[in-house]
Design an enzyme around this catalytic site. Sequence first.
Site: not given
Length: 421
Positions: A283, A351
């Site tokens: 991959g 955040c």
Amino acid sequence: MITCDSSVQHPFQPGAHGLACDGVSIQSIVASVGTPAYIYSARAIRDAYRAIDDAFGSYPHAIHYALKANSTLAIVRVLKALGSHADANSGGEIEVALRAGFGPREIVFTGVGKTGGELEYAIESDVGAINAESAGELDRIAARAQAAGRVARVALRVNPDIDAQSHPNISTGLKSNKFGVALQDARGIYRDRRNEKSLQFVGVHLHIGSQITTAEPLRRAAAALTTLALELRDDGVPLEHVDLGGGLGIAYEGRPMITPAEYAAAVLPELRRANIPVVLEPGRAVVGHSGALMARIVDVKRYPDGRQFAVLDTGMTELMRPALYGSFHRIVPVSPRQTAETPWDVVGPICESSDVFARERPLPDLCVDDLVAILDTGAYGAVMASNYNRRLLAPEVLVDDGQWSVIRRRQTLDDVLALET
Ligand SMILES: Cc1ncc(COP(=O)(O)O)c(C=O)c1O
């Protein structure tokens, strides 16, 4: 000059008008599609695929590109056109492979926790091999195949207890990992089920990890699988293939790396002992270098101790690898300022303190609105994105032969909210 391993020319290079992808200006693409955005080179995908294909030469082999690395339809179709087959890791990836035009027999289906529905879908679709994770799963496949009046083509995934010497989170071939059955149990599991009429044992499978950077673990894996295939032949279970999984690493840092040729040179002598066709499931090595994530700097901060931050408009929502396993990606300004390099923390807007792409990375001066490219994000980039913070999936662009096109548009909030009441 931006380098990768010797088999592929890196698609992203500085040009007269800033960074370019195979000669196409990044600035011009981004002016149209905005940021964040993934940009891929079809040429680099083709070169990387061919390097693996060439490395195995005349030895009978099939490359089953691992869709989990990047399953955007247009990317998958580039590989299909080259003669690639597919490795699917979920029912969804089987369906994507079928929709991209792969024949069912060109698909192998792997997955550590396949649902009953996924097994039925794979059996009904008549995929080339279901790589079973356990004896129990083999029995569930047999029961479902029998109920459907079918014969399921299966391979057993073995866990050879080989250290891939990769990051612990992407090592899968140790006995402490959840994957496959212990190698020493495999022969008995096949023997006990060799007369099961609804199962056809077509192969043996393993995948010891990803981003493997040395040949020896791969050679040992090939040796273990070949020995098992020979034993099964003795037991009257002749196989069509051994499946070595994926795992070939790429040069994220631009330094020399195991090449496809070295990989093949390590495993072919082992495979020749059984002279059995090999299935490969690469991959990352196929698409990793092909893509880069483009971002704009939205804020720059300097702390009294001298630490300086460049805050991007992209974060772990678009590229999760650095937050997930501290992975390294080169970051290059699209139009670098001609200043001395100083250490920068390059961070995302989310955040979460793990939303960091680089710490103390030497870079020239960075200013708000500058564009940067996060390199080598063609694999495990866009596919791992999320809508956390109600952020929208970034568009994907494919550069091919001097032209570029949007292969996935930017998601809208309406797309996301359409699923909700
Ligand atoms: C079963 C299986 N095959 C192939 C791959 C592809 O691995 P890579 O991208 O490292 O080549 C993976 C990824 O982890 C996998 O789990």
